[in-house]
Design an enzyme around this catalytic site. Sequence first.
Site, PDB file in Angstrom:
ATOM      1  N   ASP A  14      38.038  58.914  28.354  1.00 43.76           N
ATOM      2  CA  ASP A  14      38.597  60.263  28.171  1.00 43.76           C
ATOM      3  C   ASP A  14      40.066  60.264  28.618  1.00 43.76           C
ATOM      4  O   ASP A  14      40.410  60.916  29.589  1.00 43.76           O
ATOM      5  CB  ASP A  14      37.768  61.300  28.958  1.00 43.76           C
ATOM      6  CG  ASP A  14      37.619  60.954  30.454  1.00 43.76           C
ATOM      7  OD1 ASP A  14      37.832  59.774  30.842  1.00 43.76           O
ATOM      8  OD2 ASP A  14      37.307  61.859  31.241  1.00 43.76           O
ATOM      9  N   HIS A 246      40.601  55.145  40.054  1.00 40.87           N
ATOM     10  CA  HIS A 246      39.184  55.211  39.674  1.00 40.87           C
ATOM     11  C   HIS A 246      38.856  54.283  38.486  1.00 40.87           C
ATOM     12  O   HIS A 246      38.010  53.394  38.586  1.00 40.87           O
ATOM     13  CB  HIS A 246      38.804  56.636  39.268  1.00 40.87           C
ATOM     14  CG  HIS A 246      39.068  57.678  40.301  1.00 40.87           C
ATOM     15  ND1 HIS A 246      38.252  57.856  41.394  1.00 40.87           N
ATOM     16  CD2 HIS A 246      40.038  58.618  40.396  1.00 40.87           C
ATOM     17  CE1 HIS A 246      38.711  58.871  42.109  1.00 40.87           C
ATOM     18  NE2 HIS A 246      39.792  59.346  41.534  1.00 40.87           N
TER      19      HIS A 246
HETATM   20  O1  LIG Z   1      39.510  66.684  41.635  1.00 37.47           O
HETATM   21  C1  LIG Z   1      39.199  66.245  40.539  1.00 37.47           C
HETATM   22  N1  LIG Z   1      38.598  67.014  39.636  1.00 37.47           N
HETATM   23  C2  LIG Z   1      38.262  66.543  38.408  1.00 37.47           C
HETATM   24  N2  LIG Z   1      38.473  65.299  38.009  1.00 37.47           N
HETATM   25  C3  LIG Z   1      39.065  64.481  38.867  1.00 37.47           C
HETATM   26  C4  LIG Z   1      39.438  64.892  40.140  1.00 37.47           C
HETATM   27  N3  LIG Z   1      39.982  63.863  40.747  1.00 37.47           N
HETATM   28  C5  LIG Z   1      39.934  62.840  39.885  1.00 37.47           C
HETATM   29  N4  LIG Z   1      39.382  63.209  38.747  1.00 37.47           N
HETATM   30  C6  LIG Z   1      39.113  62.394  37.551  1.00 37.47           C
HETATM   31  O2  LIG Z   1      37.706  62.197  37.504  1.00 37.47           O
HETATM   32  C7  LIG Z   1      37.387  60.796  37.562  1.00 37.47           C
HETATM   33  C8  LIG Z   1      36.870  60.419  38.934  1.00 37.47           C
HETATM   34  O3  LIG Z   1      35.960  61.313  39.392  1.00 37.47           O
HETATM   35  C9  LIG Z   1      38.663  60.086  37.216  1.00 37.47           C
HETATM   36  O4  LIG Z   1      38.722  59.890  35.815  1.00 37.47           O
HETATM   37  C10 LIG Z   1      39.738  61.031  37.683  1.00 37.47           C
HETATM   38  O5  LIG Z   1      40.915  60.935  36.936  1.00 37.47           O
END
Ligand SMILES: O=c1[nH]cnc2c1ncn2[C@@H]1O[C@H](CO)[C@@H](O)[C@H]1O
Length: 287
Positions: A14, A246
């Site tokens: 994504d 991540h």
């Molecule tokens: O605080 C957040 N809210 C939503 N998505 C997030 C947040 N931080 C990172 N990611 C995104 O979700 C995945 C890891 O959980 C990663 O793809 C990151 O870019």
Amino acid sequence: MAVTEPKKIIIDTDPGIDDAMAIFVALQSPEVEVIGLTTIYGNVYTTLATRNALHLLEVAGRTDIPVAEGSHVTITKGTKLRIADFVHGADGLGNQNFPPPKGKPIEQSAAAFLVEQANLYPGKVTVVALGPLTNIALATQLEPAFAKNIGQIVLLGGAFAVNGNVNPAAEANIFGDPDAADIVFTSGADILGVGINVTHQVVLTDADREKLARSNGKFAQYLCKVLDVYFSYHRDAYSTKGVYLHDPTTLLAAVNPSLITYTEGVVRVQTNGITRGLTILYNKQKR
Ligand SMILES: O=c1[nH]cnc2c1ncn2[C@@H]1O[C@H](CO)[C@@H](O)[C@H]1O
């Protein structure tokens, strides 16, 4: 010495700033051969994920790699999606207003492509899943033998014995489609799960970024452009002087599993209530 064939991988993605990094890592790693990208909502809506996947392959000069568009809704046909544009920018790639890609996705859906490739190379394809698990769950529903035919699913998802990043219970990818995640975790497939308990230990610091800026590499230059928004988000949300890697960490778990230590067990996902999206690991230590 025997020459080992590169591991065939499909990246379900994504994009997403850290997805862009992961895709570039994959394309730079001789240990893996990227045989396709499949797209999903999460950091952006699916239509934009497809556009960004095609764009990233054009940046890399790898338009030979097919892109199959994935689901626009959750496995239960939910349309109220949680899109993390506040992490990645409205365009998913740091608000850079890149021109639209020239390429188009293939006709097949992501799930159909996953099923086809797993049937074509039984036990030989690894799916690296970097977003909500809807496409993978759809593939298991489309082809009951998918879990057996797919070599391994390496996924970014879950928060094991730590708080989530959406709320105390849930990590973003699992929260995006908890029903799909539970289908995947109970499918019988060989799964290597990389949770944020791991990825929060892998940080690209300000100093690393300066090093990246000094590199003449094509990917380094591109990433320096898109990383601003991701750094600002981390500064505001976590007060960190750096960003969590991540998706690249998960990709590296597929390239070289020995970089990370694992525990073996059974995972289920909470699908309702205030802990919707919680991942629970039973680590088999109790008999
Ligand atoms: O605080 C957040 N809210 C939503 N998505 C997030 C947040 N931080 C990172 N990611 C995104 O979700 C995945 C890891 O959980 C990663 O793809 C990151 O870019």
